[in-house]
Design an enzyme around this catalytic site. Structure first.
Site, PDB file in Angstrom:
ATOM      1  CG  ASP A 229      -7.634 -79.924  32.615  1.00  0.00           C
ATOM      2  OD1 ASP A 229      -8.845 -79.729  32.858  1.00  0.00           O
ATOM      3  OD2 ASP A 229      -6.771 -79.951  33.509  1.00  0.00           O
TER       4      ASP A 229
HETATM    5  C1  BGC Z   1      -9.161 -79.524  36.131  1.00  0.00           C
HETATM    6  C2  BGC Z   1      -9.649 -80.916  35.781  1.00  0.00           C
HETATM    7  C3  BGC Z   1     -11.153 -80.943  35.821  1.00  0.00           C
HETATM    8  C4  BGC Z   1     -11.700 -79.893  34.867  1.00  0.00           C
HETATM    9  C5  BGC Z   1     -13.212 -79.825  34.845  1.00  0.00           C
HETATM   10  C6  BGC Z   1      -9.817 -78.459  35.298  1.00  0.00           C
HETATM   11  O1  BGC Z   1      -9.477 -77.212  35.774  1.00  0.00           O
HETATM   12  O2  BGC Z   1      -7.754 -79.457  35.953  1.00  0.00           O
HETATM   13  O3  BGC Z   1      -9.127 -81.849  36.676  1.00  0.00           O
HETATM   14  O4  BGC Z   1     -11.622 -82.218  35.497  1.00  0.00           O
HETATM   15  O5  BGC Z   1     -11.220 -78.624  35.283  1.00  0.00           O
HETATM   16  O6  BGC Z   1     -13.700 -79.299  36.014  1.00  0.00           O
END
Ligand code: BGC
Length: 759
Positions: A229
């Site tokens: 993530d």
């Molecule tokens: C989120 C993810 C997301 C990623 C990219 C993160 O903060 O938890 O779900 O895909 O950012 O935007």
């Protein structure tokens, strides 16, 4: 792409570099070796492709796209085909926009109604969540675009999301938090899996060899790459060793340098790095191979699809004959959401929609002049306070109409990615508006726009409640379709609405102490808990009304006795006994046999959505296998279906069971058990093959005890037969030697134990 050859030609620096993003959304290119970059984007219910000046929080604009209903909404359709089609549409958009991977679906289990991201997630139930996620992944990937099932693992809260430590026992992980990922990997092979920010039992998800390698790859056979993530990397080298392939976004060379250093100093085997590079390149190559330069993305057509999905997902919670409304007369729409609905949530999933519809605008377009629709906002969208003037205006509009539809729910700042709610209430201004309108108008319909359960203190004053959730950009048309009967509602709740927050099983432990979050309710999440406690709920899991009625009949099990290696077919007929076409999500639950294992009263093990014309009936078949009956046994570290009688319940909701059957199952093995001096007499007696080894001792012991109390009447009275039985049952066998006064020596007991443990 000849991947092996490319890896041979790459420098150590190039290989380390490939393990992190070039920027926010792209993998690195290696131009001299013709390795192109690959773009990824959120996700999960639309395309958030940021071209320039990309940022994490979604502040900068992304391209215009279509916002489909969010996870909570589409999951309420209980329709695998529908979510697969939504996936195909998403995949088509990604293909047309040259994206390699869409970052979704987001499948974390709804442990508490308070999680700020519940709107993106599917359900409190792992079976439902797993089936829907698998279908969505298959749909997206059928278009030659990858997915990133997220957030792996046990990431069910936003509070301290980057540091919290989810403490979850093994059985709970296996039965509740892992199954969605497990099924999706085994049956849909997502191109990537996104590891979560949090720790699991002390180890960061991004460094967990157990979950990234042993479970994900060795057990389930995952073939793609694991992406972090955004910002979830703690120790890059440890992560790499654990099985984390791609760090996102870019770490501006810092972590790449650590990888290079680790290889040079012998702390990291270069072969581990090569394997990671191979996994990333395989997906980049796959994405190239599947590229369709002619793909187009028809936004208008997708808007229509979003409307259909929303209409088949919204849940009619209550209806005392008020809905559908007639297409005539005067209707007052009150509540600012009628004009500016909340149809998606805040954070990384936020879509820049190419158009949006409100119920107010849709009513004008779809109903024309046949219905006179008045409007009053009733509350402010910018200030969180009760505005008497706005309420008075709304009350006047409601009083002057034949019926009032109040649009209420949760504003953006009440729930979002990044933080959790602290209570389950709607803004006071929304609650008050409903209550005041209900004082002057007996026909009140409430339409809710929220991403997770809310308390409804006004429920008894309303005639109907439609849970529209966060339904995507076509929400306006979909609401009108349902309110005026063009679409018959068929959504079912994928989560329980408790009466109050304190009823929720995680309540005592949510949101943890600092970083420590104990998942102490264990497997009793959602209806598994409310059912076991026999508690009243506001609306149960699986609940959802229709404008027609369905009759269930003719339950037939293919066999009455099965072995745990067999499958069981369950068939039944559902008939539409009303006067309009309707869809019904038929649900199958399994109840466990009576026994020593602590299990939920029932668990969802099958569901099927069918459409029926008035008078029409259809036969449905469910197939159950060992896993449908099993629990996760931590002695054998595997699924185990104990012998006994299992109930098969089929119904319209978890608390509206229409048909019941029973099947007797025989386990092909027993759980290994080792007897020792501390084994209890009662446990040995239950083991029919072994009981004979101690029966003689027991009889003699009984006589010894009997003698002692002969001449003492009051002592005799103090010991009832039940108490004596219990004393023997719970007595460790070592006491045959000590209490027995010479009945048996420890050496003789050892001999018995040896025999007890013989196969
Ligand atoms: C989120 C993810 C997301 C990623 C990219 C993160 O903060 O938890 O779900 O895909 O950012 O935007």
């Amino acid at each position: 792409m000849d991947i092996k050859k490319i890896i041979e030609q790459m420098t150590l620096e190039e290989k380390a570099g490939l393990c992190s993003g070039a920027d926010f959304w792209k993998t690195k290119a290696v131009e001299r070796l013709d390795v192109p970059p690959m773009m990824v984007s959120d996700g999960p219910h639309g395309l958030r492709k940021q071209d320039d000046q990309a940022d994490h929080a979604g502040i900068n604009e992304s391209i215009k796209a279509v916002c489909f209903p969010t996870g909570v909404t589409v999951c309420s359709s209980f329709d695998k085909e529908l979510i697969r089609e939504m996936g195909e549409n998403l995949g088509e958009a990604c293909q047309a926009e040259n994206l390699g991977v869409l970052l979704g679906p987001a499948v974390n289990i709804k442990r508490s109604p308070l999680c700020g991201r519940n709107f993106e997630y599917f359900s409190e139930d792992p079976f439902l969540s797993a089936e829907m996620a698998t279908a969505q992944i298959q749909g997206i990937q059928s278009q030659g675009v990858g997915t990133s099932i997220k957030h792996y693992l046990a990431n069910s809260q936003e509070h301290r999301r980057m540091s919290s430590d989810s403490r979850v026992d093994e059985r709970t992980l296996r039965e509740i938090y892992l199954p969605t990922f497990e099924k999706a990997v085994k049956e849909a092979q997502p191109w990537t899996v996104m590891c979560s920010y949090n720790r699991i039992n002390g180890t960061y998800a991004s460094e967990s060899h157990r979950f990234l390698t042993e479970v994900l790859r060795d057990e389930w056979g995952f073939e793609g790459f694991v992406v972090s993530d955004w910002g979830a990397v703690n120790d890059r080298v440890e992560g790499l060793k654990a099985g984390l392939d791609l760090e996102m976004p870019s770490s501006f060379g810092l972590n790449d340098a650590k990888i290079v250093r680790a290889v040079k100093t012998g702390k990291l085997d270069e072969a581990v790095l090569d394997k990671t590079v191979e996994r990333i390149l395989k997906i980049v190559a796959l994405s190239q191979e599947k590229r369709n330069k002619k793909a187009v993305f028809d936004r208008e057509a997708q808007h229509g699809k979003a409307r259909q999905i929303a209409g088949e997902s919204m849940v009619l919670l209550k209806n005392e004959g008020l809905l559908p409304l007639q297409k005539k007369g005067k209707v007052a729409f009150v509540g600012a959401f009628a004009q500016k609905p909340r149809f998606q949530g805040g954070g990384s999933s936020h879509i820049n929609t190419f158009k949006e519809s409100s119920a107010l605008q849709a009513a004008k377009e779809l109903l024309g002049s046949s219905v006179e629709v008045s409007y009053a906002p009733g509350y402010s969208l910018t200030e969180d306070c009760v505005d008497k003037k706005l309420i008075d205006e709304a009350v006047a509009a409601a009083a002057a109409a034949d019926c009032a539809v109040v649009f209420a729910g949760l504003p953006d700042n009440y729930e979002s990615e990044g933080y959790d709610r602290s209570h389950m209430r709607m803004p006071e201004s929304h609650d008050r508006l409903i209550e005041e309108v209900a004082k002057v108008q007996k026909n009140v319909v409430v339409v809710l726009h929220n991403g997770s359960p809310v308390e409804m203190p006004w429920l008894s004053q309303t005639g109907a409640v439609l849970e529209a959730y966060l339904s995507g950009q076509a929400v306006g048309e979909a609401v009108i379709d349902i309110l005026f009967g063009d679409v018959n509602p068929s959504g079912k709740l994928a989560e329980t609405f408790p009466v109050k927050l304190e009823d929720n099983p995680s309540y005592l432990y949510y949101i943890g102490e600092k970083d420590v979050v104990e998942y102490r309710e264990g497997i009793f999440v959602g209806y598994r808990y409310y059912d076991k406690k026999n508690m009243d709920v506001l609306f149960p899991f699986g609940h959802g009304l229709s404008y027609t009625t369905f009759e269930y009949e003719g339950l037939k099990l293919s066999r009455s006795k099965i072995h745990d290696t067999d499958t069981l077919s369950v068939t039944l007929t559902v008939k539409n006994t009303g006067s309009v076409y309707g869809k019904e999500a038929v649900q199958l639950y399994v109840t466990p046999p009576a026994g020593d294992i602590i299990r939920p009263n029932k668990e969802l093990k099958g569901f099927e959505k069918i459409g029926l014309k008035p008078g029409e009936s259809k036969r449905i078949t469910f197939t159950l296998d060992k896993r449908s009956f099993a629990y996760y046994n931590t002695t054998i570290n595997d699924w185990y279906a104990e012998s006994g009688d299992y109930g098969i319940l089929v119904g319209s909701s978890s608390r509206d069971i229409r048909l019941e059957g029973e099947v007797s199952l025989k386990a092909s093995s027993s759980i290994p058990w080792k007897y020792d001096m501390n084994s209890l007499v009662g446990d040995i007696l239950k083991d029919h093959k072994k009981a004979g080894l101690i029966k003689g001792l027991l009889k003699s012991m009984d006589e010894v005890f009997g003698q002692g109390s002969d001449d003492d009447e009051s002592a005799k009275d103090a010991i009832t037969d039940e108490m004596k039985d219990a004393m023997f049952k719970y007595m460790p066998i070592r006491n045959f030697a000590c209490f027995g006064g010479g009945l048996v020596t420890f050496e003789e007991l050892q001999d018995i134990i040896y025999k007890l443990n013989e196969a």
